[in-house]
Design a protein around this motif. Structure first.
Motif, mmCIF file in Angstrom:
data_model
loop_
_atom_site.group_PDB
_atom_site.id
_atom_site.type_symbol
_atom_site.label_atom_id
_atom_site.label_comp_id
_atom_site.label_asym_id
_atom_site.label_seq_id
_atom_site.Cartn_x
_atom_site.Cartn_y
_atom_site.Cartn_z
ATOM 1 N N SER A 47 0.858 -1.180 0.000
ATOM 2 C CA SER A 47 0.000 0.000 0.000
ATOM 3 C C SER A 47 0.898 1.235 0.000
ATOM 4 C CB SER A 47 -0.953 -0.042 1.200
ATOM 5 O OG SER A 47 -1.934 0.960 1.111
ATOM 6 N N ASP A 48 0.809 2.081 1.009
ATOM 7 C CA ASP A 48 1.602 3.309 1.034
ATOM 8 C C ASP A 48 2.725 3.248 2.058
ATOM 9 O OD1 ASP A 48 -0.106 3.191 3.174
ATOM 10 O OD2 ASP A 48 -0.554 5.331 3.199
ATOM 11 N N ARG A 63 2.263 -7.252 -4.034
ATOM 12 C CA ARG A 63 1.468 -7.042 -5.241
ATOM 13 C C ARG A 63 -0.033 -7.097 -4.947
ATOM 14 N NH1 ARG A 63 3.851 -11.233 -9.476
ATOM 15 N NH2 ARG A 63 2.802 -9.878 -11.001
ATOM 16 N N ASN A 64 -0.383 -7.092 -3.652
ATOM 17 C CA ASN A 64 -1.794 -7.114 -3.250
ATOM 18 C C ASN A 64 -2.552 -8.238 -3.964
ATOM 19 O OD1 ASN A 64 -1.423 -4.782 -1.682
ATOM 20 N ND2 ASN A 64 -1.859 -3.460 -3.423
ATOM 21 N N SER A 114 -5.866 -9.898 -7.861
ATOM 22 C CA SER A 114 -5.197 -8.794 -7.202
ATOM 23 C C SER A 114 -6.196 -7.667 -6.991
ATOM 24 C CB SER A 114 -4.012 -8.306 -8.045
ATOM 25 O OG SER A 114 -3.359 -7.213 -7.429
ATOM 26 N N ASP A 115 -6.060 -6.983 -5.849
ATOM 27 C CA ASP A 115 -6.947 -5.852 -5.576
ATOM 28 C C ASP A 115 -6.288 -4.964 -4.537
ATOM 29 O OD1 ASP A 115 -9.833 -4.765 -6.000
ATOM 30 O OD2 ASP A 115 -9.546 -4.722 -3.835
ATOM 31 N N ALA A 116 -6.288 -3.656 -4.789
ATOM 32 C CA ALA A 116 -5.599 -2.697 -3.932
ATOM 33 C C ALA A 116 -6.395 -2.340 -2.682
ATOM 34 C CB ALA A 116 -5.280 -1.434 -4.711
ATOM 35 N N ILE A 139 -5.019 -6.093 0.442
ATOM 36 C CA ILE A 139 -3.856 -5.456 1.042
ATOM 37 C C ILE A 139 -3.278 -6.403 2.086
ATOM 38 C CG2 ILE A 139 -3.024 -3.544 2.454
ATOM 39 C CD1 ILE A 139 -5.123 -1.776 1.228
ATOM 40 N N ARG A 183 -3.915 -6.158 6.265
ATOM 41 C CA ARG A 183 -3.261 -4.848 6.349
ATOM 42 C C ARG A 183 -2.206 -4.803 7.456
ATOM 43 N NH1 ARG A 183 -8.228 -0.555 4.989
ATOM 44 N NH2 ARG A 183 -8.847 -1.599 3.052
#
Length: 408
Positions: free
Chosen positions: A235-236, A326-327, A348-350, A354, A373
Motif C-alpha cells: 500500500s503506502d 502485489r496485493n 489482485s486488488d488494492a 492489502i 493490512r
C-alpha cells in the motif's frame, strides 16, 4: 461447542467487485462471542481486551467450521484460537474461542490445554487440529514468555486435547519466530505423522515426530534471507523485514512413499525443495553438509515476489502463494519451470487484498485467503472505520481458469 458433522457447500457472497476471490467475511475490528456482556465490559476495563490490538492472521477450514487465529502480538487479545461457522450469514461474525474461553484466557499459571498465542494452524487427514503456540504475550512491544513454546493437538471429532508437546528449549533461539506449519501424514497412518515448523527468525525447520513424540531442528543456507530482497512496499508503507524460511507446501507421495517439501523465505523471492526423508532423518540435525545438494533451487518468482504462505493444489499440480507486495494471489504450474513469466497473479486488488497473509486449500477444492493490512497494524495506521480484515474464497479451478497455470 458443537461442530456440525457433515460437509456443506460453501456459501459464497455475491459481491460484485471484479475479483475471482469473493469476500466471505470482513471486519473493521475483531469482536468475540463473550459469555456475557459483563465479561466483555470487565475485559475492556481491565485491558484484557483492547479491540484495536486484535488482528486476524491464520485460517483453516474443517467441515462447517473456519478456524481463525488472533496472535497475542500486542496487549489485549481476548482469545488466540477461534472459529466461525460457514453457515453464519453475518458479514462480520463474532469469533468463538476454541475449544473454550478457559483454554484461551491469559494466565500466569497456564494449564495443559492453555493457548497463549498462535499464528497458523493445520487440520490433517485424520481430523486433528495442529496448533503451534509460541507462548509469548505482547510479542511486538515487549515480549513476555507466559508458557514454553508447544505443539498442541486436538481431536476435532471429539473436541478433545490429544497432546501437548513442549518444544525443547535448545531448539528455540532468542530470535525464533515460529511462522508456519505443515503436517506430513502418510495415507492411513495417522500415528506416523510429522510436523514441519518454519522458524523464520532463527532460520531453521523444527521437525516433530508424532509417533516418537520428539523433535529436532534442521539448518541449511537456503533457510536464510536474501539480503537483496529485504525491502517491502505494501500500500503506502515501505519497510524492511528479515524473515527467513516461512512458506512451505507438500507435494504428492512418490512411488517410494517419499514426498517433496517446497519452501521459501519471506525476505526472498526464490523457491526451494527438499525430500521429506531428509527432514525426517534426525542425524541431519547435527549437520546437513553431507546432503547439502539435496536441497535444490526450484526457481524465482521475480521482482516483488515476496510470499508469506503457499499451498499446493495436488489435483491440478498448481502452487498458490500470497503476493504481499502485489496485493494479490499468485500461481505456478509445477509442469513449467518457475520464473517471473510462469509465476503469475490469479487475482489482485488494492483494497480487498492489502497484505494477503495466509492461504489454505480445503478438501472440497476451495482456496481461502486472509488479508489483514499487517503493515498498517504494525505502524498504528489502521483506519477502524474501514474493513481491515477480510476472508476471501474461490474454487481453485476458477482461480487458474484462463491463466498460464491452467493446463487445459
Amino acid at each position: 461447542m458443537h461442530i456440525i458433522g457433515v460437509l456443506i457447500s460453501v456459501f459464497i457472497l455475491n459481491v460484485s467487485n471484479g475479483l475471482k476471490l469473493q469476500e466471505q467475511f470482513s471486519w473493521s475490528k475483531v469482536e468475540f462471542n463473550w459469555p456475557s456482556l459483563t465479561d466483555k465490559k470487565n475485559s475492556l476495563q481491565s485491558g484484557h481486551y483492547i479491540p484495536k490490538n486484535n488482528v486476524i492472521l491464520g485460517i483453516e477450514r474443517w467441515k462447517d467450521v473456519l478456524f481463525v487465529t488472533v496472535p497475542r502480538w500486542k496487549f489485549g487479545v481476548a482469545s488466540t484460537l477461534n472459529y466461525i461457522h460457514l453457515s453464519d450469514t453475518s458479514l462480520s461474525p463474532k469469533l468463538t474461542p476454541y475449544p473454550s474461553w478457559e483454554t484461551n484466557l491469559l494466565s500466569n499459571e497456564p494449564s495443559e490445554s492453555s493457548l497463549v498465542s498462535t499464528y497458523r494452524i493445520k487440520v490433517d487427514e485424520c481430523d486433528r487440529l495442529w496448533v503451534v503456540d509460541d507462548g509469548i504475550d505482547n510479542f511486538i512491544d515487549g515480549p513476555t514468555q507466559i508458557a514454553p513454546a508447544a505443539i498442541v493437538i486436538f481431536d476435532l471429532n471429539r473436541n478433545q486435547l490429544i497432546r501437548r508437546f513442549i518444544i525443547p528449549h535448545k531448539l528455540i533461539k532468542p530470535d525464533s519466530f515460529l511462522a508456519n506449519t505443515v503436517i506430513d501424514t502418510p495415507k492411513d497412518d495417522c500415528d506416523n505423522s510429522f510436523a514441519y515448523i518454519a522458524d523464520a527468525g532463527a532460520f531453521g525447520i523444527i521437525v516433530y515426530s508424532f509417533k516418537e513424540n520428539r523433535a529436532w531442528k534442521i539448518h541449511h543456507n537456503f533457510f536464510h534471507i536474501d539480503p537483496m530482497s529485504g525491502l517491502f512496499k505494501v500500500s503506502d508503507i515501505s519497510f524492511t523485514w528479515n524473515d527467513g524460511v516461512f512458506g512451505m507446501a507438500l507435494h504428492n507421495l512418490k512411488h517410494d512413499s517419499s514426498r517433496e517439501v517446497f519452501f521459501h523465505s519471506l525476505s526472498g523471492t526464490k523457491e526451494f525443495v527438499v525430500s521429506n526423508e531428509i527432514l525426517k532423518n534426525d542425524s541431519y540435525a547435527i549437520s546437513t553438509d553431507t546432503v547439502y545438494e539435496e536441497f535444490r533451487v526450484v526457481g524465482d518468482r521475480g521482482e516483488k515476489g515476496h510470499s508469506t504462505t503457499e499451498v499446493l493444489d495436488r489435483k491440478n499440480n498448481v502452487m498458490f502463494f500470497t503476493q504481499v507486495a502485489r496485493n494479490g494471489i499468485g500461481c505456478w504450474n509445477l509442469n513449467s519451470p518457475l520464473n517471473s513469466t510462469t509465476a503469475v497473479l490469479v487475482d489482485s486488488d488494492a483494497v480487498s487484498l492489502i497484505m494477503p497473509i495466509d492461504i489454505t486449500l480445503d478438501r472440497e477444492g476451495f482456496i481461502w485467503v486472509v488479508s489483514n493490512r499487517m503493515p498498517h497494524f504494525l505502524h498504528d495506521r489502521m483506519d477502524f472505520e474501514d474493513n481491515n480484515y477480510r476472508i476471501l474464497v474461490a474454487k481453485s479451478d476458477d482461480l487458474i481458469k484462463g491463466t498460464i497455470c491452467d493446463i487445459n
